[in-house]
Design a protein around this motif. Structure first.
Motif, PDB file in Angstrom:
ATOM      1  N   UNK A  44      46.015 108.358 -14.502  1.00 18.73           N
ATOM      2  CA  UNK A  44      46.601 107.653 -13.552  1.00 18.73           C
ATOM      3  C   UNK A  44      45.412 107.530 -12.631  1.00 18.73           C
ATOM      4  N   UNK A  45      45.351 108.874 -11.973  1.00 26.80           N
ATOM      5  CA  UNK A  45      44.580 109.031 -10.817  1.00 26.80           C
ATOM      6  C   UNK A  45      42.896 108.643 -10.890  1.00 26.80           C
ATOM      7  N   UNK A  46      42.532 108.983 -12.259  1.00 26.50           N
ATOM      8  CA  UNK A  46      41.149 108.509 -12.445  1.00 26.50           C
ATOM      9  C   UNK A  46      40.925 107.012 -12.435  1.00 26.50           C
ATOM     10  N   UNK A  47      41.718 106.323 -13.179  1.00 29.07           N
ATOM     11  CA  UNK A  47      41.863 105.004 -13.663  1.00 29.07           C
ATOM     12  C   UNK A  47      41.955 104.216 -12.236  1.00 29.07           C
ATOM     13  N   UNK A  48      43.198 104.610 -11.230  1.00 29.92           N
ATOM     14  CA  UNK A  48      43.498 103.984  -9.897  1.00 29.92           C
ATOM     15  C   UNK A  48      42.199 104.242  -9.376  1.00 29.92           C
ATOM     16  N   UNK A  49      41.380 105.217  -9.190  1.00 27.61           N
ATOM     17  CA  UNK A  49      40.208 105.388  -8.291  1.00 27.61           C
ATOM     18  C   UNK A  49      39.169 104.403  -8.972  1.00 27.61           C
ATOM     19  N   UNK A  50      39.265 104.466 -10.159  1.00 26.38           N
ATOM     20  CA  UNK A  50      38.128 103.282 -10.519  1.00 26.38           C
ATOM     21  C   UNK A  50      38.644 101.957 -10.284  1.00 26.38           C
ATOM     22  N   UNK A  51      39.604 101.362 -10.390  1.00 23.00           N
ATOM     23  CA  UNK A  51      39.858 100.184  -9.943  1.00 23.00           C
ATOM     24  C   UNK A  51      40.022  99.837  -8.535  1.00 23.00           C
TER      25      UNK A  51
END
Length: 165
Positions: A25-32
């Motif tokens: 969740x953290x990695x993908x939220x950072x990406x988005x």
């Protein structure tokens, strides 16, 4: 004693899966977040590269999540050991490499998607390593069935070997 081991595995599996999902969740939220701020990150490549990671996470969730009886809250199934070596270990590697590449893309741009090529290259390396080991084992097994002279070290002590020669 066996029940304690099952409870310990269930607890460690739940912790590992929760940490895995929070990390994702953290990695993908950072990406988005960075994608929508800078608009230069490719969503197509994110989707394509993230599929193996999501498949691995789903498989580990399916096989490793403990299940409890809803009425008694007793442990029904502790799940497979997520700390095991082998395929589970490789699935974690795929997830972590995907996260690393996703963070690099989010911070530095689309060129970092090429770093994900490490995963299939490593997979090919491991397949060829296992194939060559299997080939050596197969040739060793077929060589053992031949005549006794070529089967390996001679049997007996030195005096017996001289008498046989």
């Amino acid at each position: 004693m066996a029940q304690k081991a099952r409870k310990d595995r269930a607890k460690s599996n739940s912790t590992a899966l929760n940490n895995l999902h929070i990390g994702s969740l953290i990695v993908n939220l950072l990406f988005f977040t960075l994608h929508f701020v800078f608009r230069s990150r490719s969503l197509f490549w994110w989707f394509l590269i993230s599929i193996p990671s999501f498949v691995c996470q789903g498989f580990m969730e399916w096989s490793g999540r403990p299940s409890y009886d809803p009425q008694t809250n007793a442990l029904k199934k502790s799940g497979e050991d997520l700390g095991a070596q082998g395929l589970t270990e490789y699935m974690f590697d795929v997830i972590w490499v995907t996260w690393g590449v996703t963070v690099l893309v989010a911070l530095f741009g689309n060129w970092a998607w090429y770093l994900w090529a490490i995963v299939p290259v490593f997979g090919i390396y491991k397949v060829f390593g296992m194939a060559s080991a299997a080939k050596k084992m197969a040739s060793g097994m077929s060589g053992a069935g031949m005549d006794g002279a070529s089967a390996g070290a001679p049997v007996g002590n030195r005096k017996q070997r001289r008498a046989a020669a």
